[in-house]
Design a protein around this motif. Structure first.
Motif, PDB file in Angstrom:
ATOM      1  N   VAL A   7       0.871  -1.166   0.000  1.00  0.00           N
ATOM      2  CA  VAL A   7       0.000   0.000   0.000  1.00  0.00           C
ATOM      3  C   VAL A   7       0.910   1.218   0.000  1.00  0.00           C
ATOM      4  CG1 VAL A   7      -1.750   1.314   1.258  1.00  0.00           C
ATOM      5  CG2 VAL A   7      -1.876  -1.192   1.203  1.00  0.00           C
ATOM      6  N   GLU A   8       0.747   2.057  -1.013  1.00  0.00           N
ATOM      7  CA  GLU A   8       1.560   3.269  -1.115  1.00  0.00           C
ATOM      8  C   GLU A   8       1.078   4.285  -0.094  1.00  0.00           C
ATOM      9  OE1 GLU A   8       3.432   5.797  -4.754  1.00  0.00           O
ATOM     10  OE2 GLU A   8       1.265   5.447  -4.850  1.00  0.00           O
ATOM     11  N   ILE A   9       2.001   4.840   0.666  1.00  0.00           N
ATOM     12  CA  ILE A   9       1.683   5.837   1.688  1.00  0.00           C
ATOM     13  C   ILE A   9       1.894   7.232   1.131  1.00  0.00           C
ATOM     14  CG2 ILE A   9       2.213   6.691   4.011  1.00  0.00           C
ATOM     15  CD1 ILE A   9       1.036   3.761   3.791  1.00  0.00           C
ATOM     16  N   ASN A  10       3.046   7.479   0.574  1.00  0.00           N
ATOM     17  CA  ASN A  10       3.391   8.778   0.001  1.00  0.00           C
ATOM     18  C   ASN A  10       3.645   8.637  -1.484  1.00  0.00           C
ATOM     19  OD1 ASN A  10       3.389   9.952   2.556  1.00  0.00           O
ATOM     20  ND2 ASN A  10       5.583   9.732   2.826  1.00  0.00           N
ATOM     21  N   ASP A  11       3.065   9.540  -2.234  1.00  0.00           N
ATOM     22  CA  ASP A  11       3.370   9.635  -3.655  1.00  0.00           C
ATOM     23  C   ASP A  11       3.877  11.044  -3.887  1.00  0.00           C
ATOM     24  OD1 ASP A  11       3.566   9.776  -6.376  1.00  0.00           O
ATOM     25  OD2 ASP A  11       1.507   9.115  -6.774  1.00  0.00           O
ATOM     26  N   ALA A  90      -8.607 -19.740  12.525  1.00  0.00           N
ATOM     27  CA  ALA A  90      -7.567 -20.374  11.698  1.00  0.00           C
ATOM     28  C   ALA A  90      -6.157 -20.052  12.175  1.00  0.00           C
ATOM     29  CB  ALA A  90      -7.724 -19.936  10.242  1.00  0.00           C
ATOM     30  N   GLY A  91      -5.989 -18.944  12.889  1.00  0.00           N
ATOM     31  CA  GLY A  91      -4.649 -18.560  13.321  1.00  0.00           C
ATOM     32  C   GLY A  91      -3.829 -18.039  12.158  1.00  0.00           C
ATOM     33  N   GLY A  92      -2.662 -17.505  12.471  1.00  0.00           N
ATOM     34  CA  GLY A  92      -1.779 -17.014  11.425  1.00  0.00           C
ATOM     35  C   GLY A  92      -1.011 -15.791  11.860  1.00  0.00           C
ATOM     36  N   THR A  93      -0.323 -15.209  10.892  1.00  0.00           N
ATOM     37  CA  THR A  93       0.467 -14.012  11.168  1.00  0.00           C
ATOM     38  C   THR A  93       0.206 -12.946  10.117  1.00  0.00           C
ATOM     39  OG1 THR A  93       2.381 -14.735   9.882  1.00  0.00           O
ATOM     40  CG2 THR A  93       2.366 -15.326  12.218  1.00  0.00           C
ATOM     41  N   LEU A  94       0.366 -11.711  10.543  1.00  0.00           N
ATOM     42  CA  LEU A  94       0.382 -10.557   9.651  1.00  0.00           C
ATOM     43  C   LEU A  94       1.654  -9.807   9.995  1.00  0.00           C
ATOM     44  CD1 LEU A  94      -0.503  -8.240   7.790  1.00  0.00           C
ATOM     45  CD2 LEU A  94      -1.943  -7.400   9.679  1.00  0.00           C
ATOM     46  N   THR A  95       2.504  -9.600   9.000  1.00  0.00           N
ATOM     47  CA  THR A  95       3.708  -8.794   9.192  1.00  0.00           C
ATOM     48  C   THR A  95       3.573  -7.553   8.314  1.00  0.00           C
ATOM     49  OG1 THR A  95       5.026 -10.775   9.578  1.00  0.00           O
ATOM     50  CG2 THR A  95       6.231  -8.738   9.065  1.00  0.00           C
ATOM     51  N   ILE A  96       3.703  -6.384   8.939  1.00  0.00           N
ATOM     52  CA  ILE A  96       3.635  -5.110   8.225  1.00  0.00           C
ATOM     53  C   ILE A  96       5.040  -4.529   8.225  1.00  0.00           C
ATOM     54  CG2 ILE A  96       2.597  -2.822   8.093  1.00  0.00           C
ATOM     55  CD1 ILE A  96       0.297  -3.913   9.865  1.00  0.00           C
ATOM     56  N   THR A  97       5.588  -4.328   7.035  1.00  0.00           N
ATOM     57  CA  THR A  97       6.949  -3.813   6.901  1.00  0.00           C
ATOM     58  C   THR A  97       6.897  -2.437   6.247  1.00  0.00           C
ATOM     59  OG1 THR A  97       7.710  -6.079   6.554  1.00  0.00           O
ATOM     60  CG2 THR A  97       9.250  -4.325   5.980  1.00  0.00           C
ATOM     61  N   ILE A  98       7.665  -1.497   6.795  1.00  0.00           N
ATOM     62  CA  ILE A  98       7.782  -0.170   6.188  1.00  0.00           C
ATOM     63  C   ILE A  98       8.890  -0.239   5.143  1.00  0.00           C
ATOM     64  CG2 ILE A  98       8.346   2.269   6.547  1.00  0.00           C
ATOM     65  CD1 ILE A  98       7.315   1.948   9.434  1.00  0.00           C
ATOM     66  N   GLU A  99       8.566   0.160   3.922  1.00  0.00           N
ATOM     67  CA  GLU A  99       9.556   0.183   2.844  1.00  0.00           C
ATOM     68  C   GLU A  99       9.669   1.610   2.320  1.00  0.00           C
ATOM     69  OE1 GLU A  99       8.774  -2.793  -0.116  1.00  0.00           O
ATOM     70  OE2 GLU A  99       8.615  -4.388   1.382  1.00  0.00           O
ATOM     71  N   PRO A 101      11.743   2.908  -0.851  1.00  0.00           N
ATOM     72  CA  PRO A 101      12.693   2.729  -1.956  1.00  0.00           C
ATOM     73  C   PRO A 101      13.437   4.006  -2.335  1.00  0.00           C
ATOM     74  CG  PRO A 101      10.435   2.605  -2.749  1.00  0.00           C
ATOM     75  CD  PRO A 101      10.372   2.675  -1.255  1.00  0.00           C
ATOM     76  N   GLU A 102      12.826   5.147  -2.063  1.00  0.00           N
ATOM     77  CA  GLU A 102      13.513   6.424  -2.240  1.00  0.00           C
ATOM     78  C   GLU A 102      12.986   7.378  -1.176  1.00  0.00           C
ATOM     79  OE1 GLU A 102      11.277   8.629  -5.783  1.00  0.00           O
ATOM     80  OE2 GLU A 102      12.044   6.661  -6.365  1.00  0.00           O
ATOM     81  N   GLU A 103      13.731   8.415  -0.885  1.00  0.00           N
ATOM     82  CA  GLU A 103      13.385   9.317   0.205  1.00  0.00           C
ATOM     83  C   GLU A 103      11.958   9.827   0.093  1.00  0.00           C
ATOM     84  OE1 GLU A 103      15.123  13.271   2.500  1.00  0.00           O
ATOM     85  OE2 GLU A 103      16.201  12.452   0.790  1.00  0.00           O
ATOM     86  N   ASP A 104      11.229   9.762   1.205  1.00  0.00           N
ATOM     87  CA  ASP A 104       9.842  10.214   1.331  1.00  0.00           C
ATOM     88  C   ASP A 104       8.827   9.394   0.535  1.00  0.00           C
ATOM     89  OD1 ASP A 104      10.499  12.266   3.107  1.00  0.00           O
ATOM     90  OD2 ASP A 104      10.827  13.697   1.473  1.00  0.00           O
ATOM     91  N   HIS A 105       9.232   8.350  -0.145  1.00  0.00           N
ATOM     92  CA  HIS A 105       8.301   7.503  -0.895  1.00  0.00           C
ATOM     93  C   HIS A 105       8.085   6.220  -0.088  1.00  0.00           C
ATOM     94  CE1 HIS A 105       6.900   6.352  -5.209  1.00  0.00           C
ATOM     95  NE2 HIS A 105       5.938   6.303  -4.319  1.00  0.00           N
ATOM     96  N   LEU A 106       7.147   6.308   0.857  1.00  0.00           N
ATOM     97  CA  LEU A 106       6.917   5.220   1.797  1.00  0.00           C
ATOM     98  C   LEU A 106       5.820   4.270   1.324  1.00  0.00           C
ATOM     99  CD1 LEU A 106       6.979   7.277   5.110  1.00  0.00           C
ATOM    100  CD2 LEU A 106       8.691   5.628   4.370  1.00  0.00           C
ATOM    101  N   PHE A 107       6.002   3.004   1.649  1.00  0.00           N
ATOM    102  CA  PHE A 107       5.021   1.959   1.398  1.00  0.00           C
ATOM    103  C   PHE A 107       4.904   1.115   2.651  1.00  0.00           C
ATOM    104  CE2 PHE A 107       6.736   2.948  -2.719  1.00  0.00           C
ATOM    105  CZ  PHE A 107       5.693   2.786  -3.619  1.00  0.00           C
ATOM    106  N   LEU A 108       3.751   0.468   2.803  1.00  0.00           N
ATOM    107  CA  LEU A 108       3.608  -0.592   3.798  1.00  0.00           C
ATOM    108  C   LEU A 108       3.403  -1.892   3.040  1.00  0.00           C
ATOM    109  CD1 LEU A 108       1.242   0.886   6.559  1.00  0.00           C
ATOM    110  CD2 LEU A 108       3.720   0.549   6.662  1.00  0.00           C
ATOM    111  N   ARG A 109       4.186  -2.919   3.391  1.00  0.00           N
ATOM    112  CA  ARG A 109       4.005  -4.257   2.825  1.00  0.00           C
ATOM    113  C   ARG A 109       3.272  -5.093   3.873  1.00  0.00           C
ATOM    114  NH1 ARG A 109       5.897  -7.071  -1.304  1.00  0.00           N
ATOM    115  NH2 ARG A 109       7.509  -5.516  -1.733  1.00  0.00           N
ATOM    116  N   PHE A 110       2.118  -5.597   3.509  1.00  0.00           N
ATOM    117  CA  PHE A 110       1.310  -6.446   4.378  1.00  0.00           C
ATOM    118  C   PHE A 110       1.509  -7.874   3.908  1.00  0.00           C
ATOM    119  CE2 PHE A 110      -0.618  -2.305   4.547  1.00  0.00           C
ATOM    120  CZ  PHE A 110      -1.109  -2.167   5.828  1.00  0.00           C
ATOM    121  N   ALA A 111       2.034  -8.739   4.779  1.00  0.00           N
ATOM    122  CA  ALA A 111       2.284 -10.143   4.425  1.00  0.00           C
ATOM    123  C   ALA A 111       1.526 -11.037   5.407  1.00  0.00           C
ATOM    124  CB  ALA A 111       3.770 -10.454   4.465  1.00  0.00           C
TER     125      ALA A 111
END
Length: 156
Positions: A7-11, A90-99, A101-111
């Motif tokens: 999910v793109e946070i900043n564009d 069902a159980g499970g995991t959700l990992t949210i990673t802040i990415e 790739p370039e300055e101020d261009h933030l994304f969240l990766r939901f796995a």
């Protein structure tokens, strides 16, 4: 079922979307860890059972149903929600990673990783695509809630 998306946070090319800093984004993820009621429809209460270094043990009350989960994190990097499988969940995991790739261009990766639909003859396998779509919508909503909470927080 394993499923992940970004999910793109900043564009930076879109001035209509206020930029969030990594610190603000992390603050929003901590809001989600501390009080998930803003993020999970139908959640009546989020009770912190235990606090540790980079860890929370929580009870999530959905009416008569209660689910316990464990939240762990590496500050400004990732946050993981783990629910053990039970007879009713069902159980499970959700990992949210802040990415970033370039300055101020933030994304969240939901796995996501769940036991849902793990085998071809699993009756729940048919629901997997529906669940993926619901997770995706929920994650987009998470970003909206973070922006709303931050806007309210900075107004005080």
């Amino acid at each position: 079922m394993k499923f992940e998306h970004l999910v793109e946070i900043n564009d930076p090319r879109n001035p209509m979307i206020p930029l969030l800093t990594r610190d603000q984004l992390w603050q929003g993820l901590m809001f989600r860890a501390e009080d998930a009621t803003h993020f999970l429809p139908g959640l009546d209460a989020c009770v912190i059972l235990e606090r540790g270094d980079c860890m929370l043990q929580r009870r999530l009350d959905f009416g008569q149903a209660a689910i316990e989960d464990r939240v762990t994190w590496s500050r400004y990097e990732w946050m993981r929600f783990e629910v053990a499988a039970t007879g009713s969940h069902a159980g499970g995991t959700l990992t949210i990673t802040i990415e970033e790739p370039e300055e101020d261009h933030l994304f969240l990766r939901f796995a996501y990783a769940t036991t849902l639909g793990e085998s071809a003859d699993d009756a729940d396998a048919a629901y997997a695509e529906f669940v993926k779509a619901a997770y995706h919508e929920s994650d987009i909503d998470t970003v909206r809630v973070i922006r709303t909470l931050l806007a309210g927080d900075t107004a005080h």
